[in-house]
Write a protein that holds these residues in place. Structure first.
Motif, PDB file in Angstrom:
ATOM      1  N   ARG A 186       0.849  -1.177   0.000  1.00  0.00           N
ATOM      2  CA  ARG A 186       0.000   0.000   0.000  1.00  0.00           C
ATOM      3  C   ARG A 186       0.889   1.233   0.000  1.00  0.00           C
ATOM      4  O   ARG A 186       2.054   1.166   0.391  1.00  0.00           O
ATOM      5  CB  ARG A 186      -0.813  -0.024   1.303  1.00  0.00           C
ATOM      6  CG  ARG A 186      -2.250   0.337   1.153  1.00  0.00           C
ATOM      7  CD  ARG A 186      -3.004   0.054   2.448  1.00  0.00           C
ATOM      8  NE  ARG A 186      -2.552   0.871   3.562  1.00  0.00           N
ATOM      9  CZ  ARG A 186      -3.350   1.218   4.594  1.00  0.00           C
ATOM     10  NH1 ARG A 186      -4.614   0.833   4.625  1.00  0.00           N
ATOM     11  NH2 ARG A 186      -2.875   1.938   5.582  1.00  0.00           N
ATOM     12  N   ARG A 187       0.339   2.381  -0.413  1.00  0.00           N
ATOM     13  CA  ARG A 187       1.209   3.554  -0.482  1.00  0.00           C
ATOM     14  C   ARG A 187       1.473   4.170   0.875  1.00  0.00           C
ATOM     15  O   ARG A 187       2.465   4.884   1.056  1.00  0.00           O
ATOM     16  CB  ARG A 187       0.604   4.631  -1.391  1.00  0.00           C
ATOM     17  CG  ARG A 187       1.668   5.418  -2.099  1.00  0.00           C
ATOM     18  CD  ARG A 187       1.288   6.837  -2.411  1.00  0.00           C
ATOM     19  NE  ARG A 187       2.311   7.722  -1.894  1.00  0.00           N
ATOM     20  CZ  ARG A 187       2.195   9.020  -1.786  1.00  0.00           C
ATOM     21  NH1 ARG A 187       1.095   9.606  -2.159  1.00  0.00           N
ATOM     22  NH2 ARG A 187       3.180   9.743  -1.279  1.00  0.00           N
ATOM     23  N   VAL A 188       0.598   3.989   1.820  1.00  0.00           N
ATOM     24  CA  VAL A 188       0.734   4.692   3.105  1.00  0.00           C
ATOM     25  C   VAL A 188       0.957   3.697   4.239  1.00  0.00           C
ATOM     26  O   VAL A 188       0.539   2.541   4.166  1.00  0.00           O
ATOM     27  CB  VAL A 188      -0.517   5.547   3.404  1.00  0.00           C
ATOM     28  CG1 VAL A 188      -0.605   6.719   2.430  1.00  0.00           C
ATOM     29  CG2 VAL A 188      -1.782   4.707   3.348  1.00  0.00           C
TER      30      VAL A 188
ATOM     31  N   GLU B   9      -3.061  13.599 -10.751  1.00  0.00           N
ATOM     32  CA  GLU B   9      -2.145  14.131  -9.736  1.00  0.00           C
ATOM     33  C   GLU B   9      -1.397  15.376 -10.183  1.00  0.00           C
ATOM     34  O   GLU B   9      -0.700  15.987  -9.391  1.00  0.00           O
ATOM     35  CB  GLU B   9      -1.109  13.059  -9.367  1.00  0.00           C
ATOM     36  CG  GLU B   9      -1.738  11.842  -8.757  1.00  0.00           C
ATOM     37  CD  GLU B   9      -0.726  10.741  -8.505  1.00  0.00           C
ATOM     38  OE1 GLU B   9       0.478  11.022  -8.532  1.00  0.00           O
ATOM     39  OE2 GLU B   9      -1.154   9.607  -8.279  1.00  0.00           O
TER      40      GLU B   9
ATOM     41  N   PHE C 254      -9.625  18.792  -6.380  1.00  0.00           N
ATOM     42  CA  PHE C 254      -9.185  18.008  -5.219  1.00  0.00           C
ATOM     43  C   PHE C 254      -9.085  18.896  -3.969  1.00  0.00           C
ATOM     44  O   PHE C 254      -9.549  18.542  -2.882  1.00  0.00           O
ATOM     45  CB  PHE C 254      -7.828  17.390  -5.590  1.00  0.00           C
ATOM     46  CG  PHE C 254      -7.100  16.686  -4.491  1.00  0.00           C
ATOM     47  CD1 PHE C 254      -7.381  15.359  -4.187  1.00  0.00           C
ATOM     48  CD2 PHE C 254      -6.098  17.325  -3.782  1.00  0.00           C
ATOM     49  CE1 PHE C 254      -6.678  14.706  -3.190  1.00  0.00           C
ATOM     50  CE2 PHE C 254      -5.397  16.672  -2.777  1.00  0.00           C
ATOM     51  CZ  PHE C 254      -5.693  15.355  -2.484  1.00  0.00           C
ATOM     52  N   VAL C 255      -8.498  20.073  -4.146  1.00  0.00           N
ATOM     53  CA  VAL C 255      -8.343  20.999  -3.019  1.00  0.00           C
ATOM     54  C   VAL C 255      -9.716  21.444  -2.511  1.00  0.00           C
ATOM     55  O   VAL C 255      -9.963  21.474  -1.299  1.00  0.00           O
ATOM     56  CB  VAL C 255      -7.495  22.226  -3.439  1.00  0.00           C
ATOM     57  CG1 VAL C 255      -7.637  23.357  -2.441  1.00  0.00           C
ATOM     58  CG2 VAL C 255      -6.032  21.823  -3.597  1.00  0.00           C
TER      59      VAL C 255
ATOM     60  N   PHE D 207     -11.336  18.548  -0.671  1.00  0.00           N
ATOM     61  CA  PHE D 207     -10.719  18.393   0.648  1.00  0.00           C
ATOM     62  C   PHE D 207     -11.300  19.394   1.645  1.00  0.00           C
ATOM     63  O   PHE D 207     -11.543  19.074   2.801  1.00  0.00           O
ATOM     64  CB  PHE D 207      -9.206  18.627   0.534  1.00  0.00           C
ATOM     65  CG  PHE D 207      -8.398  17.379   0.719  1.00  0.00           C
ATOM     66  CD1 PHE D 207      -8.652  16.267  -0.063  1.00  0.00           C
ATOM     67  CD2 PHE D 207      -7.376  17.318   1.648  1.00  0.00           C
ATOM     68  CE1 PHE D 207      -7.915  15.103   0.105  1.00  0.00           C
ATOM     69  CE2 PHE D 207      -6.624  16.167   1.824  1.00  0.00           C
ATOM     70  CZ  PHE D 207      -6.899  15.063   1.051  1.00  0.00           C
TER      71      PHE D 207
ATOM     72  N   GLU E  29      -3.836   8.071 -13.030  1.00  0.00           N
ATOM     73  CA  GLU E  29      -3.171   8.627 -11.842  1.00  0.00           C
ATOM     74  C   GLU E  29      -2.301   9.819 -12.199  1.00  0.00           C
ATOM     75  O   GLU E  29      -2.331  10.866 -11.533  1.00  0.00           O
ATOM     76  CB  GLU E  29      -2.266   7.563 -11.191  1.00  0.00           C
ATOM     77  CG  GLU E  29      -2.988   6.464 -10.466  1.00  0.00           C
ATOM     78  CD  GLU E  29      -2.035   5.388  -9.941  1.00  0.00           C
ATOM     79  OE1 GLU E  29      -2.276   4.864  -8.861  1.00  0.00           O
ATOM     80  OE2 GLU E  29      -1.036   5.054 -10.631  1.00  0.00           O
TER      81      GLU E  29
ATOM     82  N   TYR F  53      -1.701   5.513   8.868  1.00  0.00           N
ATOM     83  CA  TYR F  53      -2.349   6.584   8.113  1.00  0.00           C
ATOM     84  C   TYR F  53      -3.809   6.774   8.536  1.00  0.00           C
ATOM     85  O   TYR F  53      -4.550   5.805   8.661  1.00  0.00           O
ATOM     86  CB  TYR F  53      -2.298   6.290   6.607  1.00  0.00           C
ATOM     87  CG  TYR F  53      -3.168   7.221   5.806  1.00  0.00           C
ATOM     88  CD1 TYR F  53      -2.762   8.523   5.535  1.00  0.00           C
ATOM     89  CD2 TYR F  53      -4.427   6.817   5.358  1.00  0.00           C
ATOM     90  CE1 TYR F  53      -3.577   9.390   4.819  1.00  0.00           C
ATOM     91  CE2 TYR F  53      -5.244   7.680   4.640  1.00  0.00           C
ATOM     92  CZ  TYR F  53      -4.809   8.966   4.377  1.00  0.00           C
ATOM     93  OH  TYR F  53      -5.624   9.819   3.685  1.00  0.00           O
TER      94      TYR F  53
ATOM     95  N   ARG G   7      -5.745   3.348  -6.518  1.00  0.00           N
ATOM     96  CA  ARG G   7      -5.084   2.064  -6.766  1.00  0.00           C
ATOM     97  C   ARG G   7      -5.171   1.163  -5.533  1.00  0.00           C
ATOM     98  O   ARG G   7      -5.458  -0.034  -5.653  1.00  0.00           O
ATOM     99  CB  ARG G   7      -3.624   2.309  -7.135  1.00  0.00           C
ATOM    100  CG  ARG G   7      -2.816   1.054  -7.427  1.00  0.00           C
ATOM    101  CD  ARG G   7      -1.357   1.393  -7.735  1.00  0.00           C
ATOM    102  NE  ARG G   7      -1.198   2.086  -8.999  1.00  0.00           N
ATOM    103  CZ  ARG G   7      -1.019   1.493 -10.179  1.00  0.00           C
ATOM    104  NH1 ARG G   7      -0.979   0.174 -10.251  1.00  0.00           N
ATOM    105  NH2 ARG G   7      -0.875   2.211 -11.272  1.00  0.00           N
TER     106      ARG G   7
ATOM    107  N   TYR H 258      -5.426  10.419  -0.235  1.00  0.00           N
ATOM    108  CA  TYR H 258      -4.024  10.555  -0.650  1.00  0.00           C
ATOM    109  C   TYR H 258      -3.893  10.058  -2.085  1.00  0.00           C
ATOM    110  O   TYR H 258      -4.683   9.217  -2.532  1.00  0.00           O
ATOM    111  CB  TYR H 258      -3.086   9.761   0.287  1.00  0.00           C
ATOM    112  CG  TYR H 258      -3.342   8.276   0.340  1.00  0.00           C
ATOM    113  CD1 TYR H 258      -2.675   7.411  -0.532  1.00  0.00           C
ATOM    114  CD2 TYR H 258      -4.239   7.726   1.242  1.00  0.00           C
ATOM    115  CE1 TYR H 258      -2.904   6.048  -0.495  1.00  0.00           C
ATOM    116  CE2 TYR H 258      -4.481   6.355   1.286  1.00  0.00           C
ATOM    117  CZ  TYR H 258      -3.811   5.518   0.412  1.00  0.00           C
ATOM    118  OH  TYR H 258      -4.038   4.171   0.443  1.00  0.00           O
ATOM    119  N   TRP H 259      -2.933  10.575  -2.815  1.00  0.00           N
ATOM    120  CA  TRP H 259      -2.687  10.135  -4.183  1.00  0.00           C
ATOM    121  C   TRP H 259      -2.188   8.698  -4.151  1.00  0.00           C
ATOM    122  O   TRP H 259      -1.230   8.383  -3.460  1.00  0.00           O
ATOM    123  CB  TRP H 259      -1.652  11.034  -4.864  1.00  0.00           C
ATOM    124  CG  TRP H 259      -2.052  12.468  -4.903  1.00  0.00           C
ATOM    125  CD1 TRP H 259      -1.480  13.510  -4.254  1.00  0.00           C
ATOM    126  CD2 TRP H 259      -3.157  13.024  -5.642  1.00  0.00           C
ATOM    127  NE1 TRP H 259      -2.141  14.678  -4.536  1.00  0.00           N
ATOM    128  CE2 TRP H 259      -3.168  14.418  -5.392  1.00  0.00           C
ATOM    129  CE3 TRP H 259      -4.130  12.487  -6.482  1.00  0.00           C
ATOM    130  CZ2 TRP H 259      -4.128  15.272  -5.952  1.00  0.00           C
ATOM    131  CZ3 TRP H 259      -5.068  13.331  -7.040  1.00  0.00           C
ATOM    132  CH2 TRP H 259      -5.062  14.702  -6.775  1.00  0.00           C
ATOM    133  N   GLY H 260      -2.867   7.878  -4.893  1.00  0.00           N
ATOM    134  CA  GLY H 260      -2.525   6.464  -4.854  1.00  0.00           C
ATOM    135  C   GLY H 260      -3.604   5.659  -4.164  1.00  0.00           C
ATOM    136  O   GLY H 260      -3.585   4.429  -4.214  1.00  0.00           O
TER     137      GLY H 260
END
Lengths: 361, 361
Positions: free
Chosen positions: B17-19, B294, B303-304, B307, B290, B23, B176, B171-173
């Motif tokens: 995983r990316r994080v 990104e 995205f901002v 958020f 992706e 997380y 996936r 989070y980016w990723g």
């Protein structure tokens, strides 16, 4: 194209890279290279804190004294000087020195001249603040990234050469992927900042204990040689957003895991401003730094601008270096600094010894 | 907090995983859940292409015919209707149907009513274009994400329930990381789009061959129940940037790996606009999606904004579903569509049979 992770630092992965092998970065970037003999570097940020013009000459003299001590045996191989005003209204002069031999750094730090000066009673009574913030990442614990290939600043200056074009950049997560340690290690924090001795509220000498994997980013800009167009790109387009982002972190970083954030301007030994600057950010972890960088409007705007102009940069030099380090390879010491300085703001009082333990000892 | 990957779809990871495990997402999001018996779904985008008001009634009648065929045995469990004008100036009506039993879909598609209509010579002479773009991802090949928990649209409507708050978002990723397949598979493309029969330049019937891991994203907005404040947030703040981003992909997607991008507005059976919309994007791979998401200013701005407002959303419903599929589980067929339609634009002519091979056969 080559990996940002040098051949001798490759190891069998237990954690995967974020992008597939076919990934192609959208523009070229480079990293600093060193031979296998480079096992660990030292990055020592040594500061003088003062207030306003009246103290400037004394502060500058103190900075000059520290810089002069770099000429002693075992002094650093590279250094540069900066000024910044912090959000408590104090001025700060910092010289950062880089060593590629931790033993040399240790001998230098313990030399009678250096240790004698730092430990002298006189330091407490000069009306100036002093600090030393030092980390010593091993070769697998730091990464670099340059949009240029000559005269690398910072840690790059104590390394041997510049890589070819590297693969791991241009995507979120590439910073982590450039750390050799990330092949097998999440680089997670193991503790919190702790006051080990002294009391920030009272001034005097204070020592803060770090923890594993504090992330330190130096993110720099050099517009000294830039032509009019690139000066304007930097000063008019990038800088305002960069300042907004760095001010945000300086003032609101604590809940995000940013322990300290200083946007500093390079100076010469007489205190004259140079056309180079960088940000010094200390973070609880690479992950906290990632989360901010990937989501904050100011950083996203900088990222978009950089993407747009990166391939065409001529003389405007943009770069960063990011490290993590073991808690026992960190030194955070303060003399008469205000309580918001550096690691002081977020350091918790050390847990009080429990009476039973005290009895047992 | 739970993983977006359902328990029965977990497997020993070969890709991380990316994080890190620690997380914590910055606000809550949810995914659709189904039991183990859901092995594969079918998403069938069935389109009617026409030009201008003069053809509208005929096109709408064709759409109504298709929708009526959904009432046949083995028809889809959920569907919705949309309109959009493409960048060649054509109008398009699409109905998307969702099945959770691929065998039922197959029986429906091969039924004499459905196949008879599609295969009829009459389709070639009505002055309308028709297309079928169908993918059938297995349970491990799609992921969903909702900023709400009730009345899931799209594929969520044919699933059983909504998860608790999930870990992998913010989070980016994370897209996936929500794919069960990503535990062990990079989900990379294995080929290019190919014209299998027909000639897009000549019209008539054209079949395009897909390839493994084409990514299909449906990213939706529903402001039907939104109060004045959220309507304004969507229509005045989010929509202009969203449209800019989607138009960019529609017009400039090819070199980025975006095969087709349609920002569509929901309609009722009479063609009246509803206050819901979504984007339908076909991509060469999750990785290409992706990279764009990104780095493109319009998507970063969305995205901002998301958020900033996500935690406070009341009635404005934002969501997406993303799938990959095997090449042989894809169907891309066109009748008299213009050559920029759907997969036609980027499909390469099939490699010509080499004479030696022809002789050998």
């Amino acid at each position: 194209m080559e990996s940002a992770i040098d051949k001798h630092l490759k190891c069998p992965r237990t954690l995967s890279r974020r992008v597939p092998d076919q990934y192609q970065p959208p523009f070229p970037m480079w990293v600093a290279r060193a031979g296998e003999e480079l096992r660990q570097v030292v990055m020592a940020y040594l500061g003088v804190q003062y207030q306003g013009e009246a103290q400037k000459a004394a502060a500058l003299a103190a900075l000059q004294h520290i810089v002069a001590s770099f000429a002693l045996t075992d002094g650093p191989l590279n250094h540069d000087l900066t000024h910044h005003t912090d959000n408590s209204g104090y001025d700060n002069l910092i010289v950062v020195g880089y060593w590629k031999d931790p033993a040399a750094y240790c001998r230098w730090l313990r030399s009678s001249e250096v240790d004698g000066w730092w430990s002298a009673e006189a330091r407490l009574h000069e009306g100036l603040g002093y600090f030393r913030e030092v980390v010593a990442p091993r070769a697998e614990q730091f990464e670099t990234l340059y949009a240029f290939r000559e005269d690398l600043p910072g840690v790059g200056a104590v390394m041997d050469s510049t890589s070819g074009e590297i693969e791991e950049h241009g995507y979120w997560g590439s910073m982590r992927d450039r750390f050799p340690a990330s092949q097998t290690d999440w680089m997670e924090p193991d503790d919190e900042l702790r006051i080990l001795s002294g009391d920030p509220a009272k001034g005097g000498r204070v020592i803060v204990g770090g923890h594993d994997n504090i992330a330190l980013i130096r993110s720099g800009q050099d517009w000294a040689e830039a032509g009019p167009e690139e000066r304007s790109l930097y000063l008019d387009e990038i800088l305002p957003t960069l300042e907004a982002g760095m001010d945000f972190l300086r003032d609101n970083g604590a809940p995000l895991g940013c322990y300290s954030n200083r946007f500093v301007r390079n100076i010469d030994l007489q205190g004259n401003l140079l056309d180079t600057s960088y940000n010094i950010g200390h973070w609880r972890s690479v992950e906290k730094l990632e989360r901010w960088a990937e989501s904050h409007p100011t950083h996203l705007r900088i990222f978009v601008t950089f993407f747009r102009v990166a391939a065409g940069l001529q003389k405007l030099r943009l770069y960063h270096e990011v490290s993590v380090s073991d808690g026992r390879q960190q030194l955070f010491e303060y003399i008469n600094c205000h309580a918001q300085t550096g690691m002081l703001r977020d350091a918790k009082p050390a847990p009080q010894a429990c009476p039973a333990q005290a009895n047992a000892s």
